[in-house]
Design an enzyme around this catalytic site. Structure first.
Site, PDB file in Angstrom:
ATOM      1  N   ARG A 371       2.434   2.082  -4.108  1.00  0.00           N
ATOM      2  CA  ARG A 371       1.656   0.958  -3.404  1.00  0.00           C
ATOM      3  C   ARG A 371       1.118   0.040  -4.520  1.00  0.00           C
ATOM      4  NH1 ARG A 371       0.210   0.087   1.467  1.00  0.00           N
ATOM      5  NH2 ARG A 371      -1.687  -0.843   0.821  1.00  0.00           N
ATOM      6  N   GLN A 388      -6.563  -5.004  -3.759  1.00  0.00           N
ATOM      7  CA  GLN A 388      -7.783  -5.302  -3.565  1.00  0.00           C
ATOM      8  C   GLN A 388      -8.548  -5.792  -4.812  1.00  0.00           C
ATOM      9  OE1 GLN A 388      -9.352  -1.523  -1.915  1.00  0.00           O
ATOM     10  NE2 GLN A 388      -8.599  -1.935   0.048  1.00  0.00           N
ATOM     11  N   PHE A 394     -10.897   1.700  -4.199  1.00  0.00           N
ATOM     12  CA  PHE A 394     -10.024   2.251  -3.332  1.00  0.00           C
ATOM     13  C   PHE A 394      -8.536   1.710  -3.877  1.00  0.00           C
ATOM     14  CE2 PHE A 394     -13.495   2.223  -0.526  1.00  0.00           C
ATOM     15  CZ  PHE A 394     -13.440   3.501   0.042  1.00  0.00           C
ATOM     16  N   GLU A 395      -8.267   0.597  -3.820  1.00  0.00           N
ATOM     17  CA  GLU A 395      -6.728   0.300  -4.293  1.00  0.00           C
ATOM     18  C   GLU A 395      -6.931  -0.978  -5.305  1.00  0.00           C
ATOM     19  OE1 GLU A 395      -2.947   1.410  -1.658  1.00  0.00           O
ATOM     20  OE2 GLU A 395      -3.965  -0.119  -1.112  1.00  0.00           O
ATOM     21  N   GLN A 396      -6.955  -0.543  -6.558  1.00  0.00           N
ATOM     22  CA  GLN A 396      -6.782  -1.659  -7.627  1.00  0.00           C
ATOM     23  C   GLN A 396      -5.487  -1.494  -8.459  1.00  0.00           C
ATOM     24  OE1 GLN A 396      -9.416  -3.677 -11.233  1.00  0.00           O
ATOM     25  NE2 GLN A 396     -10.330  -1.760 -10.274  1.00  0.00           N
TER      26      GLN A 396
END
Length: 555
Positions: A371, A388, A394-396
């Protein structure tokens, strides 16, 4: 220096909390990775001087998922041992750092080879962090960890001692009573326990004094596994708390290994701080004048791993071979009778091809790398999908490598067409969500593509972004971005391919990317990274392509 000496640190850059073991003629060190994924770094050596990264074992969601973990949480102080034909890896995944509580589940995974396959994790306990596994002479196994007491408010009083409990390999769980075997010394903050058995004695090595400039290695022993444990005549085996001019600082959190020839070595964490003369705006890699208000020490390289030769003396206690309580130089004697390996020179340029991510790079928290990036979507490029915002838990989508020297140059070629001001990508110098400098390509309101410098200067816990200089309008097509760090100073620049470098913005403070900046050492536990990032806070996942990445240190 001759080939008879090892040069420290042996693992430069962010590589703290070393745990070492020997299997035949092979040595392995496991170090903490905190929020960086995959979890745990394992390096290999045959001469104790030259080390190569061979594994990051916690690379699956069933072993590690750190989405939601705050900065400086995640993998604390892994313990790597070898027994019964298996590698045993004990680790903590810390879920909370601040406040009175620590949520610190401890796990075990095993593998027949250092490269795996690693078994599904076994949950052990959550009573405290820094777990280790002791393989007793009778074949039984014991988990040892520090005990956290949330009721206490005094400095170090929440560290309630070192506890031990038997681990059943048949039942794959802890069994029997929990024993508090050591309360620590007046240095307090007693953690990082390792147990050893030698000549009828159980030796307990711990870290005390916190992970900053008062850090220390304490040793105690007992004829009985459960104690009581008497403390070393010098209390500490290693500390630089009283040696502000020592070449390595913050020494502590250690483990020991014995060579096949019977020599003993201690690995430990350390740092090489920059002394910042805030009055004159100068810095040097020294530690002098620690009492001056105009002097501040900062460690962008984080906590590194060093090694010292130690010896067991006639009184049955362990000492530094050179004597004293701190290393007086960056060198320690090599082991006898071991062929010196040729050091591996790291290439300046990393190129990207389909397959695994080049080993120098990691990302943050997520067990779903697909991802965040792809090496297959545009062959010959690293495609990073904008996710993000900088500092999300969370999702970097940040792919970065450790800063390993006080002076370096990093550069990359990027092909990126941002959609609007909510999409931006480029070259990132990173410590955490509140401490970074970012040279990013974005889209201005007039539709032009431009460079902007975005920084977070350590105003924890807010992490507010500030912008330096005016936007720099860019031509169409790929551009190259560069960061040059010289001790305290960071200068960004850019160019079209094969053009001349042009400085962007002012000289920035590189030392904010350090343990001591922001919330300060004792709360910050990682180190500076530099790498490539893409963000799309609109949620559309707009991607950037990176063709290569350079990392070069002056000779």
């Amino acid at each position: 220096m001759t080939d008879s000496m090892i040069t420290n640190p042996i693992l430069p850059g962010f590589n703290p909390d070393p745990s070492i073991c020997r299997v035949g003629d092979d040595y392995y060190i496991a170090t903490s990775t905190f929020e960086w994924y995959p979890g745990v770094q394992i390096h290999h050596s045959r001469d104790l001087a030259n080390w190569t990264l061979v594994s990051r074992p916690l690379a699956r969601a069933d072993l590690l998922d750190m989405r939601g973990n705050p900065d400086s949480c995640g993998i604390w102080a892994p313990c790597l041992t070898h027994a019964d034909g298996l590698f045993w890896l004990i680790y903590t995944d810390v879920k909370r750092l601040s406040g009175s509580f620590k949520d610190a589940p401890n796990y075990l995974t095993t593998a027949p080879s250092i490269t795996g396959p690693w078994s599904q994790r076994v949950y052990l306990n959550s009573s405290g962090f820094d777990p280790s596994l002791f393989h007793a002479p009778d074949g039984r196994k014991y988990l040892v960890n520090m005990l956290w007491d949330h009721r206490q408010t005094g400095h170090g009083d929440q560290f309630a001692g070192i506890v031990l409990q038997e681990y059943s390999t048949a039942e794959k769980k802890l069994v029997g009573p929990v024993h508090n075997i050591f309360k620590g010394t007046d240095r307090k903050l007693t953690e990082a326990p390792h147990l050893y058995f030698r000549d009828g004695w159980y030796y307990l090595m711990t870290a005390e004094g916190g992970t900053g400039y008062d850090h220390a290695v304490t040793l105690a022993r007992s004829r009985d596994l459960l104690g009581p444990y008497e403390v070393h005549p010098n209390k500490h085996v290693l500390t630089t708390a009283f040696a502000p001019d020592a070449p390595l600082q913050r020494c502590g959190h250690a483990d020991i290994v014995e060579t096949a020839a019977g020599e003993t070595y201690m690995v430990h964490l350390c740092s090489r701080p920059i002394t910042v003369d805030s009055a004159a705006g100068r810095a040097e890699a020294r530690r002098d004048l620690p009492g001056s208000n105009a002097i501040e020490r900062r460690s962008p390289l984080g906590r590194e791993t060093a090694i010292q030769k130690v010896e067991w003396r006639d009184d049955g206690w362990l000492y530094l071979s050179e004597g004293g309580l701190h290393p007086t130089s960056i060198h320690t004697p090599r082991p006898q009778g071991i062929m010196t390996a040729a050091p591996v020179q790291e290439a300046v340029r990393t190129t990207f091809a389909p397959g695994p991510l080049p080993p120098a790079f990691q990302w943050l928290r997520s067990p779903e790398p697909e991802r965040l990036f792809s090496l297959d979507a545009n062959p010959g490029h690293l495609r990073i999908y904008g996710r993000q915002s900088p500092g999300t838990m969370f999702e970097q989508a940040l792919l970065a490598r450790r800063q390993t020297a006080h002076r370096y140059r990093a550069a990359t070629r990027i092909d990126y067409e941002p959609r609007d001001f909510q999409s931006f990508a480029g070259l990132m110098c990173w410590y955490n969500q509140c401490q970074y400098h970012f040279l990013s390509i974005t889209r201005e309101d007039d539709g032009s593509r431009a460079l902007r410098i975005m920084s977070a200067l350590g105003d924890f816990p807010f992490g507010k972004a500030v912008f330096s200089g005016e936007p720099v309008r860019l031509p169409e097509g790929p551009v190259e971005l560069q960061a040059t760090v010289d001790m305290t100073d960071l200068q960004f620049s850019w160019r079209v391919p094969d053009g001349d470098w042009q400085a962007v913005g002012p000289v920035l403070d590189a030392t904010i990317l350090s343990d001591e900046a922001g919330v300060g050492e004792g709360n910050n536990f990682t180190g500076a990274f530099v790498g490539m990032a893409a963000y799309d806070i609109s949620g559309q996942g707009h991607a950037a392509d990176f063709e290569w990445f350079d990392y070069e240190m002056p000779g």
